[in-house]
Design a protein around this motif. Structure first.
Motif: not given
Length: 228
Positions: A218-226, A140-144, A163-169, A149-152
């Protein structure tokens, strides 16, 4: 037969709506009165109704030109939900033919309205250009505050209501979101030595920008969800 309709603006391609509705196992849990979905059997339960509407229905999905129909067939009658696109508007019509038709006006009105609004939110999340997600991973890029909300909601389309969503920039910023029973329960952001932990109880279909205001996202995140 008793019917009620509700319309929403839906400025997205027909293919987006088709992608959402062709997988009812993902969308049905966000319908009003939903209780469970196992195999091809669906159960709804309408509270405070004159009779127990908690019967199981067999689901059939029909797809036509600019139209999709969910038909729920049960012992007490048939519940039909028709999704019809006309221009940039989606019309959802809920119809009940069976026992207690006279008293079904308000439940059908709530049903059509809730479904239309949920589908609109899902289509919006699928069309969000900053989110790329497949399986359990993505970017996901540029989380604002506007796109968060759209991401979730996008993850909810894939994984359901728990679910749990995790992200790392790249700069080490960590993002964690916990959703239970379709509600945002916890939002955690760590950036350097600072940590923001927000506890909430917000239905994700009603989730706006407020919980994300002022967070360093406001940056790019690598995300995982379970799933939980």
């Amino acid at each position: 037969m008793k019917s009620k309709s509700f319309e929403v603006e839906l400025p997205y391609p027909w293919e987006t709506l088709l992608m959402i509705l062709s997988e009812p196992e993902k969308t049905l849990p966000f319908f009003p009165y939903f209780e469970k979905f196992e195999g091809n059997m669906v159960k709804f339960k309408v509270p405070r109704f004159i009779f127990n509407f908690g019967y199981e229905f067999e689901l059939d999905v029909g797809i036509g030109k600019d139209e999709i129909i969910y038909t729920f067939t049960g012992e007490r009658g048939i519940l039909t939900v028709r999704f019809k696109m006309k221009g940039n508007r989606l019309k959802v019509t809920a119809s009940w033919a069976g026992f207690g038709e006279t008293f079904m006006g308000k439940p059908l009105e709530n049903f059509a309205k809730g479904i239309a609004e949920a589908i609109k939110e899902f289509c919006s999340s699928m069309a969000c250009p900053v989110v790329k997600f497949s399986g359990n991973e993505g970017e996901v890029e540029h989380v604002t505050p506007k796109t968060a909300p759209a991401l979730i909601k996008r993850i909810a389309v894939e994984l359901g209501k728990d679910f749990i969503l995790e992200g790392w920039a790249e700069d080490g910023t960590y993002l964690a979101v916990m959703v239970r029973d379709g509600n945002l329960k916890e939002l955690n952001v760590k950036h350097g030595m600072k940590e923001s932990l927000i506890e909430a109880d917000i239905p994700i279909m009603e989730l706006g920008s407020e919980p994300f205001e002022g967070l360093p996202l406001d940056k790019r995140f690598k995300i995982k969800a379970r799933k939980l």
